[in-house]
Design an enzyme around this catalytic site. Structure first.
Site, mmCIF file in Angstrom:
data_model
loop_
_atom_site.group_PDB
_atom_site.id
_atom_site.type_symbol
_atom_site.label_atom_id
_atom_site.label_comp_id
_atom_site.label_asym_id
_atom_site.label_seq_id
_atom_site.Cartn_x
_atom_site.Cartn_y
_atom_site.Cartn_z
ATOM 1 N N THR A 14 -6.940 -16.352 -15.193
ATOM 2 C CA THR A 14 -5.618 -16.236 -14.555
ATOM 3 C C THR A 14 -4.842 -17.535 -14.679
ATOM 4 O OG1 THR A 14 -6.398 -14.583 -12.981
ATOM 5 C CG2 THR A 14 -4.435 -15.819 -12.362
ATOM 6 N N CYS A 42 -16.447 -6.320 -10.739
ATOM 7 C CA CYS A 42 -16.656 -5.290 -9.709
ATOM 8 C C CYS A 42 -17.023 -3.941 -10.303
ATOM 9 C CB CYS A 42 -15.403 -5.156 -8.843
ATOM 10 S SG CYS A 42 -14.976 -6.685 -7.972
ATOM 11 N N TYR A 426 5.285 9.203 6.774
ATOM 12 C CA TYR A 426 4.594 10.391 7.280
ATOM 13 C C TYR A 426 5.010 11.635 6.514
ATOM 14 C CZ TYR A 426 4.216 14.645 10.081
ATOM 15 O OH TYR A 426 3.998 15.940 10.490
#
Length: 563
Positions: A14, A42, A426
């Site tokens: 990076t 990962c 929502y």
């Protein structure tokens, strides 16, 4: 300007890419001792479990692609063996031909990462014992599985890698056992929340041997024998050490850089080490915990990437600062998702903070829309100030969304009571009009206003022995008959007003229901009629999960194993 970077992957790669974007003319060289300069660390357990089938998917960049796009020299199989700050050079060993040379730098970035913790135990090093940290480790394990078709595995350690690998080996059809000294998996979680992870692991056939100390390993009958202190040994076709990582800082130590926790590299908020023109990032550095301000080691990909970017900014004339690590993380546990941010209750108390918690079990979306799943949330906050300190969530859907909202709230410095005010999206397939995060805020606001007083799991022994206490379960008769806590009387909440004379006055009433909602309603009925009430945080569902897990662990000491 010439920049040398020791180590690729998250922090180093990076930093290299960011420096190039900021300065087209800087000479950048990355020395990486492995064969991979940027890979998905990962994702390694998922390659072993055949979830990811193409090994090229693990490599995010190659030396060739990096050079083509950024004109950065990526030297794989090159190990920096010493740093000479006084003359601003590094000694480098070419691992392919053994040659050693010296390279000059104007700025040096250390991103050596961390190495698997290797205990000094008899038998470490036998060929059926593995660690998982690099792509090479992954290929070694995968090759062994494909060639030998092991039927069983023991994993020493129950952190992120241990759990992810256990799941993937189990999905391959292997008999998997996790053994470790602590009595719980996943230390970022409190023991009560970890119990739900334990239950999910057991549900899928993972054997847990918690609270046992590994003393060594032996090869026996073409298998591995895992020796346990004062207990019968375990046998398996392969063993993986997943007991954590240790900062890989031999170079930094020999160069005289200041070291901190577990000999990690001490840096300031600009990621500068104690030696001028040397920076460090990633798993090898000591950071400040964003919530407590204490020194910490937090090995996560997100912080490493941010730190690499900050270093690049500062090398190129900027003034970027690292504000600290919050420990936000998420993990897949078979069908469940477990996530955490900030600090848990256990560590908050160890830090000397006076804390309280709320535990709730809301639905992932509107109950009337099909497919909703219950999640369990634990929110940690400081008493008096209501400063939001941390959260843990375990469930099936929507866990990652809520933990990110809570992580943002902590970073923004919101009080726990302000969670009720967040305007969150929502629609029935995604949430409820009162989002689970809002619900946590409502509960904490009730505590702040004195309309809700709680009792917690750790109070159980005390209140069950208190002859002056009234213990009341307000679930339905059917729910109560399927399981309850001894000593609790059952009066369903819908019958409470008519049967209130059955509740003795002048004594504190300790209430419980399935999730905490009906018992809160019951507390308002009783308070309105002159009673003093305390509501259980979590409800019987939570109590039952924790109690069953505790019983299994305790039984393991009596019978020798917790299966």
């Amino acid at each position: 300007m010439k920049v040398i970077i020791v180590g690729g992957v998250a922090g180093g790669a990076t930093a290299a890419a960011r420096i190039r974007r900021l300065n087209e003319h800087t000479e950048i060289t990355v020395f990486e001792r492995s064969g991979y300069i940027s890979y998905a660390n990962c994702g390694l357990p998922y390659y072993i479990g055949d979830v990811i089938t193409d090994p090229e998917e693990l490599t995010l960049q190659t030396p060739e692609s990096f050079f083509k796009r950024f004109r950065i020299n990526m030297k794989i199989h090159h190990e920096v063996i010493s740093i000479h700050p006084e003359r601003k050079t590094v000694s480098v060993k070419n691992l392919e031909n053994g040659g050693i040379f010296e390279e000059k730098y104007d700025k040096l970035i250390l991103s050596p990462g961390a190495k698997p913790t290797q205990p000094r135990l008899p038998g470490v090093g036998i060929d059926k014992l593995f660690t998982l940290r690099t792509v090479e480790d992954t290929f070694r394990i995968k090759e062994y599985i494909n060639k030998n078709h092991p039927k069983s595995a023991v994993l020493a350690g129950g952190g992120f890698i241990g759990l992810e690998l256990a799941e993937n080996l189990r999905e391959l059809g292997m008999d998997v056992t996790i053994v470790q000294r602590p009595k719980q998996l996943m230390n970022p979680f409190d023991p009560d929340m970890a119990s739900m992870i334990h239950n999910e692991m057991r549900k899928h056939g993972i054997k847990l041997v918690l609270g046992y100390t590994v003393e060594g390993f032996k090869e026996k009958d073409n298998r591995v024998e895992v020796l346990l202190k004062d207990n019968p040994s375990l046998q398996a076709d392969m063993v993986v050490l997943a007991i954590g990582v240790t900062p890989d800082t031999v170079l930094a130590k020999e160069a005289g850089l200041e070291l901190g926790i577990k000999e990690s590299i001490v840096v300031n908020d600009r990621m500068e080490t104690s030696v001028p023109d040397i920076y460090a990032a990633g798993d090898a550095v000591q950071v400040k915990h964003y919530v407590t301000g204490n020194d910490a080691l937090i090995s996560l990909a997100g912080p490493a990437n941010k730190q690499g970017r900050i270093i690049a900014d500062n090398i190129c004339g900027g003034d970027s600062r690292y504000l600290g690590s919050q420990g936000s993380s998420v993990i897949k546990v078979f069908d469940m998702t477990a996530a955490t941010t900030g600090i848990n209750e256990t560590n908050a108390k160890k830090s000397g903070l006076d804390v309280d918690t709320v535990i709730l079990s809301p639905m992932s979306h509107a109950g009337y829309y099909p497919g909703g799943k219950v999640m369990t949330m634990k929110v940690v906050f400081e008493k008096e100030t209501y400063r939001l300190l941390g959260a843990q969530i375990i469930g099936y859907e929507g866990v990652d969304k809520r933990i990110d909202v809570l992580a943002t709230a902590i970073h923004a410095g919101l009080k726990a009571t302000q969670l009720k005010d967040l305007d969150l999206a929502y629609a029935p397939p995604y949430s409820s009009a009162k989002d689970p995060v809002n619900m946590a805020g409502f509960m904490i606001d009730n505590i702040a206003k004195g309309t809700l007083k709680q009792w917690h799991l750790e109070d159980m022994d005390k209140i069950s022995k208190d002859k002056n206490a009234v213990l009341l379960d307000v679930r339905t008769v059917g729910e109560f008959s399927r399981g309850h806590i001894n000593g609790f009387k059952n009066i369903p909440v819908d019958e409470l007003r008519e049967r209130i004379n059955e509740v003795e006055k002048g004594k504190p009433v300790y209430l419980i229901c399935q999730s905490g909602l009906r018992s809160y309603i019951a507390s308002r009925i009783l308070e309105g009629n002159g009673y003093e009430t305390y509501n259980f945080s979590g409800g019987f569902r939570f109590y039952d999960a924790v109690a069953n897990d505790h019983a299994l662990i305790e039984r393991s000491y009596a019978c020798g194993m917790d299966y």
